[in-house]
Design a protein around this motif. Structure first.
Motif, PDB file in Angstrom:
ATOM      1  N   SER A   1       0.802  -1.184  -0.171  1.00 51.83           N
ATOM      2  CA  SER A   1       0.073  -0.148  -0.112  1.00 51.83           C
ATOM      3  C   SER A   1       0.982   1.225   0.074  1.00 51.83           C
ATOM      4  O   SER A   1       2.028   1.239   0.278  1.00 51.83           O
ATOM      5  N   GLY A   2       0.294   2.319  -0.325  1.00 51.32           N
ATOM      6  CA  GLY A   2       1.181   3.562  -0.200  1.00 51.32           C
ATOM      7  C   GLY A   2       1.093   4.282  -1.621  1.00 51.32           C
ATOM      8  O   GLY A   2       1.993   5.431  -1.705  1.00 51.32           O
ATOM      9  N   GLY A   3       1.068   3.657  -2.631  1.00 54.77           N
ATOM     10  CA  GLY A   3       1.446   4.071  -3.856  1.00 54.77           C
ATOM     11  C   GLY A   3       0.356   5.407  -4.305  1.00 54.77           C
ATOM     12  O   GLY A   3      -0.434   5.503  -3.454  1.00 54.77           O
ATOM     13  N   GLY A   4       0.765   5.904  -5.228  1.00 55.54           N
ATOM     14  CA  GLY A   4      -0.201   7.059  -5.710  1.00 55.54           C
ATOM     15  C   GLY A   4       0.510   7.899  -6.546  1.00 55.54           C
ATOM     16  O   GLY A   4       1.493   7.581  -7.422  1.00 55.54           O
ATOM     17  N   PHE A   5      -0.214   9.136  -7.022  1.00 55.85           N
ATOM     18  CA  PHE A   5       0.342   9.972  -8.230  1.00 55.85           C
ATOM     19  C   PHE A   5       0.911  11.065  -7.427  1.00 55.85           C
ATOM     20  O   PHE A   5       0.349  11.687  -6.536  1.00 55.85           O
ATOM     21  N   VAL A   6       2.072  11.272  -7.795  1.00 53.07           N
ATOM     22  CA  VAL A   6       3.186  12.566  -7.102  1.00 53.07           C
ATOM     23  C   VAL A   6       3.883  13.281  -8.179  1.00 53.07           C
ATOM     24  O   VAL A   6       4.133  12.665  -9.255  1.00 53.07           O
ATOM     25  N   GLN A   7       4.162  14.692  -7.869  1.00 51.63           N
ATOM     26  CA  GLN A   7       5.027  15.202  -8.684  1.00 51.63           C
ATOM     27  C   GLN A   7       6.591  14.921  -8.423  1.00 51.63           C
ATOM     28  O   GLN A   7       6.869  14.381  -7.329  1.00 51.63           O
ATOM     29  N   PRO A   8       7.273  15.245  -9.588  1.00 54.56           N
ATOM     30  CA  PRO A   8       8.706  15.123  -9.513  1.00 54.56           C
ATOM     31  C   PRO A   8       9.291  15.878  -8.236  1.00 54.56           C
ATOM     32  O   PRO A   8       8.672  17.041  -7.901  1.00 54.56           O
ATOM     33  N   GLY A   9       9.891  15.187  -7.353  1.00 53.11           N
ATOM     34  CA  GLY A   9      10.490  15.899  -6.140  1.00 53.11           C
ATOM     35  C   GLY A   9       9.857  15.542  -4.998  1.00 53.11           C
ATOM     36  O   GLY A   9      10.659  15.591  -3.814  1.00 53.11           O
ATOM     37  N   GLU A  10       8.748  14.717  -5.074  1.00 58.69           N
ATOM     38  CA  GLU A  10       8.026  14.438  -3.808  1.00 58.69           C
ATOM     39  C   GLU A  10       8.355  13.420  -3.301  1.00 58.69           C
ATOM     40  O   GLU A  10       9.232  12.551  -3.876  1.00 58.69           O
ATOM     41  N   SER A  11       7.930  12.940  -2.145  1.00 65.76           N
ATOM     42  CA  SER A  11       8.173  11.715  -1.387  1.00 65.76           C
ATOM     43  C   SER A  11       7.069  10.610  -1.115  1.00 65.76           C
ATOM     44  O   SER A  11       5.815  11.420  -1.323  1.00 65.76           O
ATOM     45  N   LEU A  12       7.214   9.444  -1.150  1.00 66.83           N
ATOM     46  CA  LEU A  12       6.270   8.570  -0.798  1.00 66.83           C
ATOM     47  C   LEU A  12       6.579   7.201   0.232  1.00 66.83           C
ATOM     48  O   LEU A  12       7.901   7.074  -0.018  1.00 66.83           O
ATOM     49  N   ARG A  13       5.995   6.949   0.953  1.00 66.50           N
ATOM     50  CA  ARG A  13       6.074   5.865   2.070  1.00 66.50           C
ATOM     51  C   ARG A  13       5.200   4.628   1.588  1.00 66.50           C
ATOM     52  O   ARG A  13       4.103   4.770   1.599  1.00 66.50           O
ATOM     53  N   LEU A  14       5.928   3.470   1.226  1.00 70.00           N
ATOM     54  CA  LEU A  14       5.135   2.317   0.685  1.00 70.00           C
ATOM     55  C   LEU A  14       5.255   1.348   1.824  1.00 70.00           C
ATOM     56  O   LEU A  14       6.274   1.287   2.727  1.00 70.00           O
ATOM     57  N   SER A  15       4.251   0.438   2.158  1.00 68.06           N
ATOM     58  CA  SER A  15       4.126  -0.272   3.242  1.00 68.06           C
ATOM     59  C   SER A  15       3.735  -1.827   2.781  1.00 68.06           C
ATOM     60  O   SER A  15       3.179  -1.828   1.582  1.00 68.06           O
ATOM     61  N   CYS A  16       4.606  -2.554   3.391  1.00 65.61           N
ATOM     62  CA  CYS A  16       4.080  -3.986   2.870  1.00 65.61           C
ATOM     63  C   CYS A  16       3.615  -4.891   4.438  1.00 65.61           C
ATOM     64  O   CYS A  16       4.624  -4.931   5.271  1.00 65.61           O
ATOM     65  N   THR A  17       2.604  -5.301   4.306  1.00 63.71           N
ATOM     66  CA  THR A  17       2.062  -6.322   5.153  1.00 63.71           C
ATOM     67  C   THR A  17       2.155  -7.700   4.922  1.00 63.71           C
ATOM     68  O   THR A  17       1.713  -8.031   3.905  1.00 63.71           O
ATOM     69  N   THR A  18       1.813  -8.671   5.793  1.00 64.08           N
ATOM     70  CA  THR A  18       1.917 -10.032   5.369  1.00 64.08           C
ATOM     71  C   THR A  18       1.112 -10.970   6.577  1.00 64.08           C
ATOM     72  O   THR A  18       1.131 -10.261   7.748  1.00 64.08           O
ATOM     73  N   SER A  19       0.408 -11.841   6.055  1.00 59.99           N
ATOM     74  CA  SER A  19      -0.210 -12.792   6.944  1.00 59.99           C
ATOM     75  C   SER A  19       0.872 -13.705   7.734  1.00 59.99           C
ATOM     76  O   SER A  19       0.365 -14.382   8.833  1.00 59.99           O
ATOM     77  N   ALA A  20       2.037 -13.887   7.253  1.00 65.71           N
ATOM     78  CA  ALA A  20       2.920 -14.758   7.972  1.00 65.71           C
ATOM     79  C   ALA A  20       3.528 -14.051   9.017  1.00 65.71           C
ATOM     80  O   ALA A  20       3.478 -12.658   9.179  1.00 65.71           O
TER      81      ALA A  20
END
Length: 118
Positions: free
Chosen positions: A7-26
């Motif tokens: 999760s955490g993806g999206g549409f951003v402009q050049p120079g901006e930041s994003l944090r992606l997350s990865c969760t699991t059932s394990a």
């Protein structure tokens, strides 16, 4: 069946930041290593970004140009692995996938789309 969700993806402009997350059932203690990858298209080849092992060792591919802008980390209590991306560029546009390896078998999520455009 181990499930993985990004999760955490999206549409951003050049120079901006994003944090992606990865969760699991394990369970945390079952996980050998968690990795972030990206691909340019749904059927495209995976490009490894970074990995983090159960013991906390972090690995980036040698001479990876992404290392300067992308950081892998985790919240052990939440059993979540993050990918922090700064100074995003149009060429970072891709589907970002997380894989969780349990007993040597990697399981992938569906991926999260990141689009960088002005």
């Amino acid at each position: 069946q181990v499930q993985v969700m990004e999760s955490g993806g999206g549409f951003v402009q050049p120079g901006e930041s994003l944090r992606l997350s990865c969760t699991t059932s394990a369970n945390f203690d079952e996980i050998d290593v968690t990795a972030w990858h990206r691909r340019r298209s749904p059927g495209g080849q995976h490009e490894l970004i970074a990995t983090i092992s159960r013991g906390g060792q972090i690995h980036y591919p040698p001479s990876s140009p992404l290392r300067a802008r992308f950081t892998i980390s985790r919240d052990r209590a939440k059993n979540t692995v993050f990918l922090d991306m700064i100074n995003l560029k149009p060429e970072d546009t891709a589907i970002y996938d997380c894989s969780v390896s349990v007993r040597g078998i990697p399981r992938y999520g569906r991926g999260t789309q990141v689009t960088v455009s002005s």
